[in-house]
Structures are given as C-alpha cells and as structure tokens.
Motif scaffolding. Structure first.
Motif, PDB file in Angstrom:
ATOM      1  N   VAL A 267       0.812  -1.222  -0.048  1.00  0.00           N
ATOM      2  CA  VAL A 267      -0.133  -0.037  -0.118  1.00  0.00           C
ATOM      3  C   VAL A 267       0.936   1.286   0.120  1.00  0.00           C
ATOM      4  O   VAL A 267       0.654   2.038  -0.784  1.00  0.00           O
ATOM      5  CB  VAL A 267      -1.010  -0.042   1.296  1.00  0.00           C
ATOM      6  N   ALA A 268       2.047   1.317   0.955  1.00  0.00           N
ATOM      7  CA  ALA A 268       2.751   2.497   0.988  1.00  0.00           C
ATOM      8  C   ALA A 268       3.437   2.674  -0.348  1.00  0.00           C
ATOM      9  O   ALA A 268       3.726   3.930  -0.772  1.00  0.00           O
ATOM     10  CB  ALA A 268       3.888   2.300   2.113  1.00  0.00           C
ATOM     11  N   LEU A 269       4.160   1.476  -0.996  1.00  0.00           N
ATOM     12  CA  LEU A 269       4.803   1.900  -2.244  1.00  0.00           C
ATOM     13  C   LEU A 269       3.716   2.348  -3.427  1.00  0.00           C
ATOM     14  O   LEU A 269       4.158   3.138  -4.150  1.00  0.00           O
ATOM     15  CB  LEU A 269       5.167   0.494  -2.732  1.00  0.00           C
TER      16      LEU A 269
ATOM     17  N   ALA B 250       0.218   5.241   5.393  1.00  0.00           N
ATOM     18  CA  ALA B 250      -0.037   3.796   4.958  1.00  0.00           C
ATOM     19  C   ALA B 250       0.715   2.950   5.298  1.00  0.00           C
ATOM     20  O   ALA B 250       0.246   1.621   5.388  1.00  0.00           O
ATOM     21  CB  ALA B 250       0.373   3.855   3.270  1.00  0.00           C
ATOM     22  N   LEU B 251       1.803   2.948   5.792  1.00  0.00           N
ATOM     23  CA  LEU B 251       2.759   1.740   6.810  1.00  0.00           C
ATOM     24  C   LEU B 251       2.095   1.419   7.930  1.00  0.00           C
ATOM     25  O   LEU B 251       1.906   0.347   8.252  1.00  0.00           O
ATOM     26  CB  LEU B 251       3.948   2.259   6.789  1.00  0.00           C
ATOM     27  N   LEU B 252       1.347   2.540   8.702  1.00  0.00           N
ATOM     28  CA  LEU B 252       0.781   2.088   9.760  1.00  0.00           C
ATOM     29  C   LEU B 252      -0.845   1.912   9.698  1.00  0.00           C
ATOM     30  O   LEU B 252      -1.538   1.977  10.967  1.00  0.00           O
ATOM     31  CB  LEU B 252       0.809   3.306  10.741  1.00  0.00           C
ATOM     32  N   HIS B 253      -1.356   1.883   8.775  1.00  0.00           N
ATOM     33  CA  HIS B 253      -2.890   2.156   8.535  1.00  0.00           C
ATOM     34  C   HIS B 253      -3.688   1.020   8.986  1.00  0.00           C
ATOM     35  O   HIS B 253      -4.646   1.109   9.521  1.00  0.00           O
ATOM     36  CB  HIS B 253      -3.440   2.402   7.101  1.00  0.00           C
TER      37      HIS B 253
ATOM     38  N   LEU C  43      -6.274   9.785   8.817  1.00  0.00           N
ATOM     39  CA  LEU C  43      -6.063   8.903   7.783  1.00  0.00           C
ATOM     40  C   LEU C  43      -6.266   7.562   8.283  1.00  0.00           C
ATOM     41  O   LEU C  43      -6.794   6.709   7.555  1.00  0.00           O
ATOM     42  CB  LEU C  43      -4.676   9.282   7.272  1.00  0.00           C
ATOM     43  N   ILE C  44      -5.603   7.291   9.348  1.00  0.00           N
ATOM     44  CA  ILE C  44      -5.603   5.801   9.890  1.00  0.00           C
ATOM     45  C   ILE C  44      -6.998   5.496  10.308  1.00  0.00           C
ATOM     46  O   ILE C  44      -7.593   4.450  10.004  1.00  0.00           O
ATOM     47  CB  ILE C  44      -4.603   5.608  10.863  1.00  0.00           C
ATOM     48  N   LYS C  45      -7.438   6.450  10.919  1.00  0.00           N
ATOM     49  CA  LYS C  45      -8.855   6.038  11.633  1.00  0.00           C
ATOM     50  C   LYS C  45     -10.047   5.864  10.360  1.00  0.00           C
ATOM     51  O   LYS C  45     -10.976   5.029  10.672  1.00  0.00           O
ATOM     52  CB  LYS C  45      -9.402   7.355  12.432  1.00  0.00           C
ATOM     53  N   ASN C  46      -9.894   6.555   9.372  1.00  0.00           N
ATOM     54  CA  ASN C  46     -11.034   6.717   8.418  1.00  0.00           C
ATOM     55  C   ASN C  46     -10.573   6.034   7.137  1.00  0.00           C
ATOM     56  O   ASN C  46     -11.410   5.980   5.887  1.00  0.00           O
ATOM     57  CB  ASN C  46     -11.368   8.197   7.978  1.00  0.00           C
ATOM     58  N   HIS C  47      -9.513   5.381   7.040  1.00  0.00           N
ATOM     59  CA  HIS C  47      -9.261   4.604   5.708  1.00  0.00           C
ATOM     60  C   HIS C  47     -10.177   3.649   5.194  1.00  0.00           C
ATOM     61  O   HIS C  47     -10.376   3.103   4.006  1.00  0.00           O
ATOM     62  CB  HIS C  47      -7.951   3.732   5.583  1.00  0.00           C
ATOM     63  N   HIS C  48     -11.190   3.250   6.088  1.00  0.00           N
ATOM     64  CA  HIS C  48     -12.416   2.454   5.693  1.00  0.00           C
ATOM     65  C   HIS C  48     -13.591   2.955   5.703  1.00  0.00           C
ATOM     66  O   HIS C  48     -14.722   2.387   5.474  1.00  0.00           O
ATOM     67  CB  HIS C  48     -12.435   0.981   6.125  1.00  0.00           C
ATOM     68  N   SER C  49     -13.657   4.349   6.146  1.00  0.00           N
ATOM     69  CA  SER C  49     -14.731   4.969   6.291  1.00  0.00           C
ATOM     70  C   SER C  49     -15.700   5.020   4.926  1.00  0.00           C
ATOM     71  O   SER C  49     -15.267   5.080   3.895  1.00  0.00           O
ATOM     72  CB  SER C  49     -14.624   6.354   6.678  1.00  0.00           C
TER      73      SER C  49
ATOM     74  N   ASP D 289      -5.781  12.885   0.157  1.00  0.00           N
ATOM     75  CA  ASP D 289      -4.763  12.162   0.807  1.00  0.00           C
ATOM     76  C   ASP D 289      -5.732  10.783   1.194  1.00  0.00           C
ATOM     77  O   ASP D 289      -5.123   9.816   0.986  1.00  0.00           O
ATOM     78  CB  ASP D 289      -4.182  12.802   2.000  1.00  0.00           C
ATOM     79  N   LEU D 290      -6.773  11.111   1.780  1.00  0.00           N
ATOM     80  CA  LEU D 290      -7.455   9.862   2.150  1.00  0.00           C
ATOM     81  C   LEU D 290      -8.114   9.046   1.135  1.00  0.00           C
ATOM     82  O   LEU D 290      -7.964   7.662   0.832  1.00  0.00           O
ATOM     83  CB  LEU D 290      -8.702  10.284   3.229  1.00  0.00           C
ATOM     84  N   ASN D 291      -8.269   9.583  -0.091  1.00  0.00           N
ATOM     85  CA  ASN D 291      -8.891   9.015  -1.316  1.00  0.00           C
ATOM     86  C   ASN D 291      -7.686   8.105  -1.763  1.00  0.00           C
ATOM     87  O   ASN D 291      -7.899   6.898  -2.217  1.00  0.00           O
ATOM     88  CB  ASN D 291      -9.338   9.972  -2.108  1.00  0.00           C
ATOM     89  N   ILE D 292      -6.441   8.766  -1.957  1.00  0.00           N
ATOM     90  CA  ILE D 292      -5.114   7.860  -2.246  1.00  0.00           C
ATOM     91  C   ILE D 292      -5.201   6.742  -1.488  1.00  0.00           C
ATOM     92  O   ILE D 292      -4.678   5.400  -1.698  1.00  0.00           O
ATOM     93  CB  ILE D 292      -4.074   8.765  -2.254  1.00  0.00           C
ATOM     94  N   LEU D 293      -5.066   6.849  -0.010  1.00  0.00           N
ATOM     95  CA  LEU D 293      -4.907   5.707   1.058  1.00  0.00           C
ATOM     96  C   LEU D 293      -5.935   4.638   0.462  1.00  0.00           C
ATOM     97  O   LEU D 293      -5.362   3.674   0.684  1.00  0.00           O
ATOM     98  CB  LEU D 293      -4.686   6.422   2.198  1.00  0.00           C
ATOM     99  N   ARG D 294      -7.010   5.103   0.434  1.00  0.00           N
ATOM    100  CA  ARG D 294      -8.365   4.287   0.410  1.00  0.00           C
ATOM    101  C   ARG D 294      -8.143   3.264  -0.996  1.00  0.00           C
ATOM    102  O   ARG D 294      -8.301   2.200  -0.978  1.00  0.00           O
ATOM    103  CB  ARG D 294      -9.557   4.725   0.097  1.00  0.00           C
ATOM    104  N   VAL D 295      -7.601   4.002  -2.068  1.00  0.00           N
ATOM    105  CA  VAL D 295      -7.684   3.471  -3.455  1.00  0.00           C
ATOM    106  C   VAL D 295      -6.351   2.506  -3.357  1.00  0.00           C
ATOM    107  O   VAL D 295      -6.543   1.285  -3.600  1.00  0.00           O
ATOM    108  CB  VAL D 295      -7.339   4.385  -4.647  1.00  0.00           C
ATOM    109  N   CYS D 296      -5.253   2.707  -2.662  1.00  0.00           N
ATOM    110  CA  CYS D 296      -4.015   2.016  -2.468  1.00  0.00           C
ATOM    111  C   CYS D 296      -4.334   0.749  -1.782  1.00  0.00           C
ATOM    112  O   CYS D 296      -3.811  -0.395  -2.200  1.00  0.00           O
ATOM    113  CB  CYS D 296      -2.861   2.694  -2.224  1.00  0.00           C
ATOM    114  N   ASP D 297      -5.091   0.938  -0.791  1.00  0.00           N
ATOM    115  CA  ASP D 297      -5.526  -0.267   0.217  1.00  0.00           C
ATOM    116  C   ASP D 297      -6.367  -1.261  -0.551  1.00  0.00           C
ATOM    117  O   ASP D 297      -6.161  -2.360  -0.478  1.00  0.00           O
ATOM    118  CB  ASP D 297      -6.262   0.462   1.615  1.00  0.00           C
ATOM    119  N   ASN D 298      -7.363  -0.644  -1.173  1.00  0.00           N
ATOM    120  CA  ASN D 298      -8.281  -1.491  -2.040  1.00  0.00           C
ATOM    121  C   ASN D 298      -7.744  -2.262  -2.990  1.00  0.00           C
ATOM    122  O   ASN D 298      -8.092  -3.347  -3.255  1.00  0.00           O
ATOM    123  CB  ASN D 298      -9.514  -0.578  -2.362  1.00  0.00           C
TER     124      ASN D 298
END
Length: 145
Positions: free
Chosen positions: A36-38, A53-56, A120-126, A134-143
């Motif tokens: 995810v972080a990469l 991303a590393l700590l999500h 970011l960590i709290k809401n990455h699955h909101s 930034d949250l959107n980027i994290l979500r997309v990469c996580d998914n």
C-alpha cells in the motif's frame, strides 16, 4: 515475506518505536502495508501519507486474524452485505471492522502524531464520500492491495 528492500523502505519512513510496533503485525499484514505504501509513494511522494499507509492497519495487532479467518470474515461480510459487523462483540470481528479506530486510539495515546495522520488511519475504511485527496489515495491503494 518481508524482503530486505521492504525493511529498508519501512525504516526510511518509520522511527524505531514505529518499526517495533509495525513488526507486531502479522507478516502478511506487514507485506500488505508495504505494498500500500509503495503504491501511495508512486501517486504522491509525501512522508506523512506514506507513514500513514505503513501504519494504517496497526489496529490489527491486538486481535490478529490468520489468513483463513480473514478470508472467512471477508466472505461473510460480502454474503451478509455488512451485517456481520453486528457480531462485533467477537474480538476478531471487531478488529476486522474497527481496526482503523483502534489504530487511531493507539497512536493518539502517544501524543506524537498530528490529527491529519491520525484521521487517515482512523478513516481509511470510512464510507464517507466527502474525503480529502490524501485519504482517497490511501483508500484506493489499500483496496488495490
């Protein structure tokens, strides 16, 4: 498995305390967070976002799901269209659905993180659609991982 390149990457964004915390995750979760972080770094090279991303998934350290348990919960979630969440009194189900909140609370207690990273960590699955970039980027990469 986490490679030596992964370790270098992890240690370039996390301090010693964060690294120790990160390695409390199951190995497959560590690798997921690295992927995810990469991906995040490929979209936006921002230290705070990469650290998030590393700590999500850090909230998963307390009630680990092995890959079979995680698969069963994911399938159960799909079949029940999210109604499985009602069983959140079961610790492993709670960890699956609420690891963002758990991670947020864990990191907030340290007093060393700003609210942006914590959110970011709290809401990455909101399910909230009105999110920042930034949250959107994290979500997309996580998914995607």
């Amino acid at each position: 498995k986490v490679t030596s390149e992964d370790v270098q990457f992890i240690e370039s964004y996390l301090d010693d305390t964060e690294v120790r915390l990160f390695y409390k995750l199951a190995t497959y979760e560590q690798k997921h967070c690295v992927r995810v972080a990469l991906d995040v770094r490929n979209i936006k090279d921002n230290n705070k976002l990469i650290k998030a991303a590393l700590l999500h998934d850090i909230g998963k350290i307390f009630n680990r799901l092995n890959p079979i348990e995680k698969s069963l919960v994911v399938i159960g979630d799909k079949i029940t269209k999210g109604k499985l969440e009602r069983l959140n009194k079961i610790k492993k189900i709670n960890a699956y659905y609420n690891h963002g909140e758990i991670g947020y609370n864990l990191l907030k207690k340290t007093g060393k993180y700003d609210e942006d990273l914590l959110c970011l960590i709290k809401n990455h699955h909101s399910k909230d659609k009105s999110v920042n970039d930034d949250l959107n980027i994290l979500r997309v990469c996580d998914n995607n991982n």
